[in-house]
Write a protein that holds these residues in place. Structure first.
Motif, PDB file in Angstrom:
ATOM      1  N   PHE A 128       0.829  -1.207   0.000  1.00  0.00           N
ATOM      2  CA  PHE A 128       0.000   0.000   0.000  1.00  0.00           C
ATOM      3  C   PHE A 128       0.864   1.258   0.000  1.00  0.00           C
ATOM      4  N   VAL A 129       1.843   1.296   0.911  1.00  0.00           N
ATOM      5  CA  VAL A 129       2.722   2.474   0.976  1.00  0.00           C
ATOM      6  C   VAL A 129       3.513   2.617  -0.318  1.00  0.00           C
ATOM      7  N   GLY A 130       3.993   1.488  -0.849  1.00  0.00           N
ATOM      8  CA  GLY A 130       4.747   1.532  -2.102  1.00  0.00           C
ATOM      9  C   GLY A 130       3.919   2.026  -3.264  1.00  0.00           C
ATOM     10  N   PHE A 131       2.695   1.509  -3.391  1.00  0.00           N
ATOM     11  CA  PHE A 131       1.829   1.947  -4.504  1.00  0.00           C
ATOM     12  C   PHE A 131       1.471   3.417  -4.378  1.00  0.00           C
ATOM     13  N   GLN A 132       1.067   3.804  -3.149  1.00  0.00           N
ATOM     14  CA  GLN A 132       0.640   5.190  -2.971  1.00  0.00           C
ATOM     15  C   GLN A 132       1.811   6.149  -3.156  1.00  0.00           C
ATOM     16  N   GLY A 133       2.991   5.739  -2.682  1.00  0.00           N
ATOM     17  CA  GLY A 133       4.148   6.604  -2.825  1.00  0.00           C
ATOM     18  C   GLY A 133       4.582   6.789  -4.273  1.00  0.00           C
ATOM     19  N   THR A 134       4.570   5.720  -5.029  1.00  0.00           N
ATOM     20  CA  THR A 134       5.008   5.827  -6.432  1.00  0.00           C
ATOM     21  C   THR A 134       4.020   6.612  -7.294  1.00  0.00           C
ATOM     22  N   GLN A 135       2.785   6.840  -6.793  1.00  0.00           N
ATOM     23  CA  GLN A 135       1.848   7.686  -7.539  1.00  0.00           C
ATOM     24  C   GLN A 135       2.356   9.118  -7.656  1.00  0.00           C
ATOM     25  N   THR A 136       3.302   9.479  -6.788  1.00  0.00           N
ATOM     26  CA  THR A 136       3.881  10.834  -6.839  1.00  0.00           C
ATOM     27  C   THR A 136       4.508  11.113  -8.190  1.00  0.00           C
ATOM     28  N   PHE A 137       5.107  10.079  -8.791  1.00  0.00           N
ATOM     29  CA  PHE A 137       5.835  10.279 -10.047  1.00  0.00           C
ATOM     30  C   PHE A 137       4.914  10.497 -11.243  1.00  0.00           C
ATOM     31  N   LYS A 138       3.595  10.434 -11.023  1.00  0.00           N
ATOM     32  CA  LYS A 138       2.673  10.840 -12.087  1.00  0.00           C
ATOM     33  C   LYS A 138       2.719  12.347 -12.296  1.00  0.00           C
ATOM     34  N   ASP A 139       3.014  13.079 -11.219  1.00  0.00           N
ATOM     35  CA  ASP A 139       3.020  14.544 -11.285  1.00  0.00           C
ATOM     36  C   ASP A 139       4.415  15.148 -11.160  1.00  0.00           C
ATOM     37  N   LEU A 140       5.355  14.373 -10.613  1.00  0.00           N
ATOM     38  CA  LEU A 140       6.704  14.896 -10.390  1.00  0.00           C
ATOM     39  C   LEU A 140       7.723  13.955 -11.007  1.00  0.00           C
ATOM     40  N   SER A 141       8.867  14.512 -11.345  1.00  0.00           N
ATOM     41  CA  SER A 141       9.966  13.668 -11.805  1.00  0.00           C
ATOM     42  C   SER A 141      10.771  13.197 -10.601  1.00  0.00           C
ATOM     43  N   PHE A 142      11.576  12.172 -10.819  1.00  0.00           N
ATOM     44  CA  PHE A 142      12.440  11.643  -9.753  1.00  0.00           C
ATOM     45  C   PHE A 142      13.379  12.735  -9.235  1.00  0.00           C
ATOM     46  N   ALA A 143      13.985  13.469 -10.161  1.00  0.00           N
ATOM     47  CA  ALA A 143      14.946  14.513  -9.763  1.00  0.00           C
ATOM     48  C   ALA A 143      14.250  15.643  -9.016  1.00  0.00           C
ATOM     49  N   GLU A 144      13.021  15.988  -9.418  1.00  0.00           N
ATOM     50  CA  GLU A 144      12.307  17.085  -8.764  1.00  0.00           C
ATOM     51  C   GLU A 144      12.003  16.748  -7.309  1.00  0.00           C
ATOM     52  N   PHE A 145      11.720  15.487  -7.040  1.00  0.00           N
ATOM     53  CA  PHE A 145      11.404  15.109  -5.660  1.00  0.00           C
ATOM     54  C   PHE A 145      12.650  14.915  -4.815  1.00  0.00           C
ATOM     55  N   PHE A 146      13.625  14.172  -5.346  1.00  0.00           N
ATOM     56  CA  PHE A 146      14.771  13.787  -4.508  1.00  0.00           C
ATOM     57  C   PHE A 146      15.905  14.808  -4.509  1.00  0.00           C
ATOM     58  N   LEU A 147      16.003  15.657  -5.511  1.00  0.00           N
ATOM     59  CA  LEU A 147      17.152  16.561  -5.621  1.00  0.00           C
ATOM     60  C   LEU A 147      16.812  18.027  -5.405  1.00  0.00           C
ATOM     61  N   SER A 148      15.531  18.381  -5.500  1.00  0.00           N
ATOM     62  CA  SER A 148      15.153  19.782  -5.303  1.00  0.00           C
ATOM     63  C   SER A 148      15.116  20.126  -3.822  1.00  0.00           C
ATOM     64  N   THR A 149      15.435  21.397  -3.510  1.00  0.00           N
ATOM     65  CA  THR A 149      15.418  21.845  -2.111  1.00  0.00           C
ATOM     66  C   THR A 149      14.194  22.699  -1.795  1.00  0.00           C
ATOM     67  N   ASP A 150      13.287  22.852  -2.747  1.00  0.00           N
ATOM     68  CA  ASP A 150      12.117  23.716  -2.563  1.00  0.00           C
ATOM     69  C   ASP A 150      10.905  22.887  -2.142  1.00  0.00           C
ATOM     70  N   TRP A 151      10.525  22.986  -0.886  1.00  0.00           N
ATOM     71  CA  TRP A 151       9.324  22.300  -0.382  1.00  0.00           C
ATOM     72  C   TRP A 151       8.288  23.363  -0.003  1.00  0.00           C
ATOM     73  N   SER A 152       7.376  23.664  -0.925  1.00  0.00           N
ATOM     74  CA  SER A 152       6.312  24.637  -0.669  1.00  0.00           C
ATOM     75  C   SER A 152       5.018  24.080  -1.271  1.00  0.00           C
ATOM     76  N   PRO A 153       4.443  23.044  -0.674  1.00  0.00           N
ATOM     77  CA  PRO A 153       3.295  22.333  -1.265  1.00  0.00           C
ATOM     78  C   PRO A 153       2.004  23.131  -1.258  1.00  0.00           C
ATOM     79  N   SER A 154       1.887  24.161  -0.411  1.00  0.00           N
ATOM     80  CA  SER A 154       0.629  24.906  -0.332  1.00  0.00           C
ATOM     81  C   SER A 154       0.668  26.221  -1.094  1.00  0.00           C
ATOM     82  N   SER A 155       1.732  26.482  -1.839  1.00  0.00           N
ATOM     83  CA  SER A 155       1.824  27.730  -2.598  1.00  0.00           C
ATOM     84  C   SER A 155       1.008  27.631  -3.892  1.00  0.00           C
ATOM     85  N   GLU A 156       0.936  28.741  -4.622  1.00  0.00           N
ATOM     86  CA  GLU A 156       0.162  28.738  -5.874  1.00  0.00           C
ATOM     87  C   GLU A 156       0.778  27.789  -6.891  1.00  0.00           C
TER      88      GLU A 156
END
Length: 281
Positions: A22-50
């Motif tokens: 369950f955790v694996g399936f739900q977690g990998t759904q992130t890559f539908k909207d984000l790339s691997f590099a955007e999640f693991f290498l970016s330093t910008d965490w602002s999920p509630s911004s515009e």
């Protein structure tokens, strides 16, 4: 009766694998909207911004740095305590110290966090430049205290399980007691000691409440050990109530949980490899 045990084992295995899937399936759904590099290498965490950003690199960086520092602080004290209880302390003293060390394992993490919040954080804030005192350093100190009994108990068991002929042979060859401990007994007990250290790391990586109370919870890479930051566990706890199931933000938090799960499974696998090599020797 046999089928009761078999059924219990199957049920436990099914529950564990269901959680992982369950955790694996739900977690990998992130890559539908984000790339691997955007999640693991970016330093910008602002999920509630515009324009939401989901860079989890600060959480990964802080998690690894905090765990490493906690192990560095804890291992010398834990090994010293293990050597003292296994080879130096009289039997009556060991019978007091060992249960006392085991008692620390059962103390709820929120108690450690409360002590850190009311004692360690103000002390560090006043001592080092008048800052607030939150950050990786107080979190690592708290974690070092929390994992110390685990490392010490397992290391002591490893030292006490060594055959007596090792110590006798070293002393017979003219080595002093400290040379025997440092150059013979500790290297021989290395697999058990490493197992204790890895178990301690596993607890440090997964600890949430105590760290949440002293680390500051700012989603950024810290500039120093006393700069507010966030680790994977505290980021999940802090953000999960603000998300809806199935959104990118929610899936990103599940992906963080998957990362923690993979790290924990990797540490368990490492322990089994070390134990197997020890048996072969």
């Amino acid at each position: 009766m046999r089928w009761v045990f078999v059924g219990s084992a199957i049920l436990v295995a099914a529950v564990i694998f269901s959680i992982i899937l369950f955790v694996g399936f739900q977690g990998t759904q992130t890559f539908k909207d984000l790339s691997f590099a955007e999640f693991f290498l970016s330093t910008d965490w602002s999920p509630s911004s515009e324009q939401p950003r989901f860079g989890a690199f600060p959480f990964l960086y802080s998690t690894l740095l905090m765990t490493l520092l906690a192990v560095v602080l804890s291992v010398p004290l834990a090994l010293s305590g293990a050597v003292f209880m296994a080879k130096i302390a009289p039997k009556w003293m060991r019978e007091i110290l060992r249960p006392a060390a085991d008692l620390f394992v059962g103390i709820p993490s929120v108690v450690y966090g409360l002590i850190g919040l009311t004692v360690i954080v103000p002390f560090l804030g006043k001592t080092f430049g008048g800052g607030l005192g939150y950050g990786i350093l107080p979190a690592s100190i708290i974690l070092a205290v929390m994992i110390l009994p685990t490392i010490m108990s397992i290391s002591e068991d490893a030292l006490r399980s060594l055959p007596g002929r090792l110590e006798e042979a070293s002393l017979a060859l003219g080595a002093t007691r400290w040379q025997t401990i440092w150059r013979v007994l500790l290297p021989a007990a290395r697999p058990g000691i490493l197992t204790g250290v890895i178990l301690g790391m596993g607890r440090a990586i997964g600890e949430t409440m105590a760290v949440f109370m002293v680390i500051g919870n700012s989603p950024k890479i810290p500039g120093s050990l006393l700069d507010s930051t966030t680790v994977l566990t505290t980021a999940i706890v802090k953000d999960m109530p603000n998300t809806f199931y199935g959104t990118t933000w929610n899936n990103a938090l599940y992906l963080m949980a998957l990362v923690l799960l993979v790290i924990s499974l990797g540490l368990i696998l490492l322990i089994r490899i070390i134990a197997k090599r020890s048996e072969l020797k």
